[in-house]
Design a protein around this motif. Sequence first.
Motif, PDB file in Angstrom:
ATOM      1  N   MET A   1      73.651  84.510  57.690  1.00  0.00           N
ATOM      2  CA  MET A   1      73.051  84.035  56.448  1.00  0.00           C
ATOM      3  C   MET A   1      73.376  84.975  55.299  1.00  0.00           C
ATOM      4  N   HIS A   2      73.905  84.424  54.236  1.00  0.00           N
ATOM      5  CA  HIS A   2      74.203  85.198  53.037  1.00  0.00           C
ATOM      6  C   HIS A   2      72.976  85.274  52.140  1.00  0.00           C
ATOM      7  N   HIS A   3      72.218  84.161  52.042  1.00  0.00           N
ATOM      8  CA  HIS A   3      71.023  84.137  51.204  1.00  0.00           C
ATOM      9  C   HIS A   3      70.175  82.933  51.605  1.00  0.00           C
ATOM     10  N   ILE A   4      68.869  83.033  51.336  1.00  0.00           N
ATOM     11  CA  ILE A   4      67.948  81.923  51.572  1.00  0.00           C
ATOM     12  C   ILE A   4      67.185  81.644  50.282  1.00  0.00           C
ATOM     13  N   PHE A   5      67.201  80.388  49.842  1.00  0.00           N
ATOM     14  CA  PHE A   5      66.401  79.948  48.700  1.00  0.00           C
ATOM     15  C   PHE A   5      65.182  79.186  49.224  1.00  0.00           C
TER      16      PHE A   5
ATOM     17  N   ARG B   1      94.647  73.141  57.442  1.00  0.00           N
ATOM     18  CA  ARG B   1      94.267  73.677  58.735  1.00  0.00           C
ATOM     19  C   ARG B   1      94.983  72.965  59.866  1.00  0.00           C
ATOM     20  N   GLN B   2      95.063  73.615  60.992  1.00  0.00           N
ATOM     21  CA  GLN B   2      95.533  72.966  62.209  1.00  0.00           C
ATOM     22  C   GLN B   2      94.360  72.192  62.790  1.00  0.00           C
ATOM     23  N   GLY B   3      94.454  70.854  62.821  1.00  0.00           N
ATOM     24  CA  GLY B   3      93.320  70.020  63.189  1.00  0.00           C
ATOM     25  C   GLY B   3      92.559  69.608  61.946  1.00  0.00           C
ATOM     26  N   ALA B   4      91.375  69.049  62.139  1.00  0.00           N
ATOM     27  CA  ALA B   4      90.584  68.561  61.019  1.00  0.00           C
ATOM     28  C   ALA B   4      89.116  68.658  61.387  1.00  0.00           C
ATOM     29  N   CYS B   5      88.291  69.053  60.425  1.00  0.00           N
ATOM     30  CA  CYS B   5      86.905  69.364  60.727  1.00  0.00           C
ATOM     31  C   CYS B   5      85.954  68.616  59.805  1.00  0.00           C
ATOM     32  N   VAL B   6      84.801  68.211  60.371  1.00  0.00           N
ATOM     33  CA  VAL B   6      83.705  67.633  59.603  1.00  0.00           C
ATOM     34  C   VAL B   6      82.444  68.421  59.946  1.00  0.00           C
ATOM     35  N   VAL B   7      81.477  68.403  59.028  1.00  0.00           N
ATOM     36  CA  VAL B   7      80.234  69.150  59.198  1.00  0.00           C
ATOM     37  C   VAL B   7      79.066  68.207  58.972  1.00  0.00           C
ATOM     38  N   THR B   8      78.014  68.336  59.786  1.00  0.00           N
ATOM     39  CA  THR B   8      76.853  67.471  59.656  1.00  0.00           C
ATOM     40  C   THR B   8      75.572  68.245  59.933  1.00  0.00           C
ATOM     41  N   GLY B   9      74.480  67.781  59.325  1.00  0.00           N
ATOM     42  CA  GLY B   9      73.159  68.265  59.690  1.00  0.00           C
ATOM     43  C   GLY B   9      72.696  67.556  60.948  1.00  0.00           C
ATOM     44  N   SER B  10      71.485  67.885  61.394  1.00  0.00           N
ATOM     45  CA  SER B  10      70.965  67.289  62.610  1.00  0.00           C
ATOM     46  C   SER B  10      69.459  67.502  62.672  1.00  0.00           C
ATOM     47  N   GLU B  11      68.788  66.600  63.393  1.00  0.00           N
ATOM     48  CA  GLU B  11      67.337  66.711  63.505  1.00  0.00           C
ATOM     49  C   GLU B  11      66.899  67.849  64.415  1.00  0.00           C
ATOM     50  N   ASP B  12      67.814  68.478  65.142  1.00  0.00           N
ATOM     51  CA  ASP B  12      67.457  69.605  66.002  1.00  0.00           C
ATOM     52  C   ASP B  12      67.535  70.938  65.262  1.00  0.00           C
ATOM     53  N   ALA B  13      67.583  70.878  63.914  1.00  0.00           N
ATOM     54  CA  ALA B  13      67.565  72.060  63.042  1.00  0.00           C
ATOM     55  C   ALA B  13      68.865  72.857  63.096  1.00  0.00           C
TER      56      ALA B  13
ATOM     57  N   VAL C   1      83.166  72.648  67.181  1.00  0.00           N
ATOM     58  CA  VAL C   1      83.882  73.859  66.800  1.00  0.00           C
ATOM     59  C   VAL C   1      82.914  75.010  66.581  1.00  0.00           C
ATOM     60  N   ASN C   2      81.751  74.699  65.986  1.00  0.00           N
ATOM     61  CA  ASN C   2      80.764  75.740  65.703  1.00  0.00           C
ATOM     62  C   ASN C   2      79.395  75.089  65.571  1.00  0.00           C
ATOM     63  N   LYS C   3      78.360  75.908  65.725  1.00  0.00           N
ATOM     64  CA  LYS C   3      76.979  75.452  65.625  1.00  0.00           C
ATOM     65  C   LYS C   3      76.178  76.564  64.976  1.00  0.00           C
ATOM     66  N   LEU C   4      75.540  76.255  63.831  1.00  0.00           N
ATOM     67  CA  LEU C   4      74.747  77.242  63.103  1.00  0.00           C
ATOM     68  C   LEU C   4      73.269  76.971  63.315  1.00  0.00           C
ATOM     69  N   GLN C   5      72.521  78.014  63.647  1.00  0.00           N
ATOM     70  CA  GLN C   5      71.091  77.897  63.887  1.00  0.00           C
ATOM     71  C   GLN C   5      70.336  78.843  62.963  1.00  0.00           C
ATOM     72  N   GLY C   6      69.183  78.407  62.483  1.00  0.00           N
ATOM     73  CA  GLY C   6      68.395  79.233  61.577  1.00  0.00           C
ATOM     74  C   GLY C   6      67.367  78.462  60.790  1.00  0.00           C
ATOM     75  N   HIS C   7      67.529  77.143  60.731  1.00  0.00           N
ATOM     76  CA  HIS C   7      66.567  76.318  59.991  1.00  0.00           C
ATOM     77  C   HIS C   7      65.296  76.106  60.808  1.00  0.00           C
ATOM     78  N   GLY C   8      64.211  75.813  60.100  1.00  0.00           N
ATOM     79  CA  GLY C   8      62.938  75.569  60.754  1.00  0.00           C
ATOM     80  C   GLY C   8      62.574  74.112  60.850  1.00  0.00           C
ATOM     81  N   GLY C   9      63.496  73.225  60.478  1.00  0.00           N
ATOM     82  CA  GLY C   9      63.257  71.790  60.538  1.00  0.00           C
ATOM     83  C   GLY C   9      64.573  71.051  60.506  1.00  0.00           C
TER      84      GLY C   9
ATOM     85  N   ILE D   1      69.791  77.394  52.974  1.00  0.00           N
ATOM     86  CA  ILE D   1      70.463  78.572  53.524  1.00  0.00           C
ATOM     87  C   ILE D   1      71.921  78.579  53.067  1.00  0.00           C
ATOM     88  N   ILE D   2      72.366  79.738  52.604  1.00  0.00           N
ATOM     89  CA  ILE D   2      73.767  79.940  52.233  1.00  0.00           C
ATOM     90  C   ILE D   2      74.411  80.760  53.350  1.00  0.00           C
ATOM     91  N   TRP D   3      75.466  80.214  53.944  1.00  0.00           N
ATOM     92  CA  TRP D   3      76.180  80.877  55.032  1.00  0.00           C
ATOM     93  C   TRP D   3      77.526  81.370  54.509  1.00  0.00           C
TER      94      TRP D   3
END
Length: 482
Positions: A160-164, A416-428, A443-451, A475-477
């Motif tokens: 996390m770079h910053h949290i608002f 990039r080699q390949g192609a990427c999409v990013v999404t939110g999710s109900e599992d925080a 490819v990656n999974k970021l955890q830190g949200h409370g909802g 959250i700013i990553w």
Amino acid sequence: MAAVWQQVLAVDARYNAYRTPTFPQFRTQYIRRRSQLLRENAKCGFEPGLRRQYLRLRSQLLALRYGPLSEQSSFRASSVRSSRTTLDRMEDFEEDPRAQGARGHRRSVSRGSYQLQAQMNRAVYDERPAGSLVPTSVAEASRAMAGDTTLSENYAFAGMHHIFDQHVDSAVPRLQFANDDKHLLACCSLDGSLSIMLLSPSPPSVKVTLKGHGGPVTDFAWSLSNDIIVSTSLDGTLRIWNTGDGRCIREVRDPESSELLCCTFQPMNNNLTVVGNGKHHLQVVNISTGKKVKGGSSKLTGRVLSLSFDAPGRILWAGDDRGSVFSFLFDMATGKLTKAKRLVVSEGSSICSISARSWISREARDPSLLINACVNKLLLYRVVDNDGTLQLKRSFPIKQGSQHVHSIFCPLMSFRQGACVVTGSEDACVYFFDVERNTKAIVNKLQGHGGPVLDVSFNCDESLLASADSTGMVIIWRREQK
């Protein structure tokens, strides 16, 4: 003589991996700037012999500086065409100055019908080996621009770079970085306000808060020049804001006195905004006059929850809470909407997010749509014709049954080699998926949200990712520096 500057760019791209090996973002910015300068010089009409001489000298100097490449350069026509760099919108830009908008913005144009484009793209790659997702001869420039790193390496985050938390206890349904800006971010909240945040200089701060709506803010959009934000609210108003001082320039009330649920700018004419309401209608509004455009309205089967234009602004897709996605043809001269196609994604499900992209990647050039539909899957569709007809390409498992979760295409995926999409999710969590990978697509999974994570947004160079959740946290990553 456009082919010569494309060859020059291909040479630069092949050597790009050798530049600043510990700073890959510089390499990306360098090759983009080289592309811009070469495109500008191509218009000057230099004598063809001089261009070819420059190409030879450039190749010799790079070889002296970095050493000979392990693989011989090839400037066959197919390789040159495939090495052509297209910037953020991934469209061909008209070189005629008349093609620029009144405010000097570049206007993108279609390269032909969607169907013909897809056929031509597939024909170029007929020679690739069976099962190969990224053919070496074609993707070489793309990989060089990315420093020959994998998707997992490119989308690794240091934390996390910053949290608002200025909207704590009220959900933040939408957030978005400003166009072509690395450090300007905005979000809207169900507390009835919007925030514009500055991420640099450090420490990050809230630049201005936009207050005036009498109800929860459901959506907003930046103008192309970032000087205006339009927002919609459950109070039934569309508001136009000055992003410099936070003033509300104009308030436009829904003629049906209905809740307004979503909005988007017409990409080629930012005087026009499309708005969707709770009484199943979408409407084109001229924000300069505050009046609706004649012929610019239509009705869906349910509450209009999501909107997205293709890059040229010729096709508009709209999703509702009955599980349908409609395509509309947009008349650039009059602002008139013509209903074209309807796709039932899942009967009774909410189409809460639509994101359009001309190319998924340099190796997968079919125009595509990314859809969240509350079916515990992220859906990727192929656009198959000029009417916006959709064909399911693949899906990715996520947790989303009821919350209005949004997703995005990564802005620099063509490098990039390949192609990427990013999404939110109900599992925080925030999920990154490689759309070209048949198995283990995460490819990656970021955890830190409370909802539940409701929205995500990359800045223009992918150095920062922002995510917002149902508790009001943003959250700013920061991506790891290689």
